[in-house]
Design a protein around this motif. Sequence first.
Motif, mmCIF file in Angstrom:
data_model
loop_
_atom_site.group_PDB
_atom_site.id
_atom_site.type_symbol
_atom_site.label_atom_id
_atom_site.label_comp_id
_atom_site.label_asym_id
_atom_site.label_seq_id
_atom_site.Cartn_x
_atom_site.Cartn_y
_atom_site.Cartn_z
ATOM 1 N N UNK B 113 0.832 -1.212 0.000
ATOM 2 C CA UNK B 113 0.000 0.000 0.000
ATOM 3 C C UNK B 113 0.867 1.264 0.000
ATOM 4 N N UNK B 115 3.114 2.002 2.743
ATOM 5 C CA UNK B 115 3.636 2.313 4.074
ATOM 6 C C UNK B 115 4.834 1.420 4.375
ATOM 7 N N UNK B 118 2.974 -2.940 7.215
ATOM 8 C CA UNK B 118 1.567 -3.210 6.898
ATOM 9 C C UNK B 118 0.631 -2.776 8.030
ATOM 10 N N UNK B 119 1.181 -2.585 9.226
ATOM 11 C CA UNK B 119 0.324 -2.270 10.380
ATOM 12 C C UNK B 119 0.270 -0.759 10.599
ATOM 13 N N UNK B 120 -0.245 -0.030 9.613
ATOM 14 C CA UNK B 120 -0.221 1.430 9.634
ATOM 15 C C UNK B 120 -1.504 2.028 10.219
ATOM 16 N N UNK B 121 -2.419 1.162 10.671
ATOM 17 C CA UNK B 121 -3.681 1.662 11.221
ATOM 18 C C UNK B 121 -3.930 1.174 12.648
ATOM 19 N N UNK B 122 -4.394 2.098 13.467
ATOM 20 C CA UNK B 122 -4.721 1.822 14.856
ATOM 21 C C UNK B 122 -6.238 1.739 14.996
ATOM 22 N N UNK B 123 -6.694 0.798 15.823
ATOM 23 C CA UNK B 123 -8.125 0.735 16.145
ATOM 24 C C UNK B 123 -8.407 1.753 17.242
ATOM 25 N N UNK B 128 -10.860 2.818 12.418
ATOM 26 C CA UNK B 128 -9.440 2.725 12.104
ATOM 27 C C UNK B 128 -8.878 4.103 11.770
ATOM 28 N N UNK B 130 -5.260 5.933 10.397
ATOM 29 C CA UNK B 130 -3.911 5.693 9.854
ATOM 30 C C UNK B 130 -2.883 6.429 10.709
ATOM 31 N N UNK B 131 -1.948 5.683 11.233
ATOM 32 C CA UNK B 131 -0.887 6.272 12.039
ATOM 33 C C UNK B 131 0.384 5.449 11.826
#
Lengths: 132, 132
Positions: B113, B115, B118-123, B128, B130-131
């Motif tokens: 994508x 970044x 792959x773990x660029x989003x926080x719940x 979600x 993007x961080x």
Amino acid sequence: MTQSLFPAPGAAHDQERGAVLSPKFDADGLIAAIAVHADTAEVLMLAWMNAEALQLTLATGEAHYFSRSRQALWRKGETSGQLQTVVEVRVDCDQDAVLLKVRPQGDGGACHVGFRSCFYRVVEAGGLVERP
Amino acid sequence: MTQSLFPAPGAAHDQERGAVLSPKFDADGLIAAIAVHADTAEVLMLAWMNAEALQLTLATGEAHYFSRSRQALWRKGETSGQLQTVVEVRVDCDQDAVLLKVRPQGDGGACHVGFRSCFYRVVEAGGLVERP
């Protein structure tokens, strides 16, 4: 069906850039979850969650998994005392993996064998060497 | 059967404390592999390996995975340039997960994508954010 706790996965762009948590559970209703230590970033374990485990993790701030061997919801640390306080939850690009940043309670470990992390062995020359 | 590249998993104590690499592949012949950045410890991605991918990773020092969507061996970075030089390979207690410490090549990223991870989003609050 516990999967209905979350919206069904959408099209690729929505899965990747959208703001909706729509985890992609596998044929067994499970998603892989990586737990790392919130302070040291050490990878502690890889486990599995069903929708109920993920929902409980988000709702309670304590890591819940699904035990494949016992086929049961598993509140991490319930018997060992190694509860995991969840500091942050992340999902990956296609939302088929979860990353938890946790603080282990009890003796501070995460592995039933007695090591801090489950990944206490290195592959060297085709064999395994314990190096916690 | 590529699984015969490695000895079959043994009894629990051997899996957990033994010096033999005997990875436990699932019913599809796959094992989960976490890639973390060797220098920053950031979790970059979760992917899958069949026995051939694991054997090639160990033999070449470059991360190989198995693409479930394409059902094919996948030399990470072959098209994107984001090759992963492997610094260390670990296995977990029951040898059903692999941890790679890697140095991403090319633009230094690991995610298609765009970044770094792959773990660029926080719940957050059920949604979600993007961080990266």
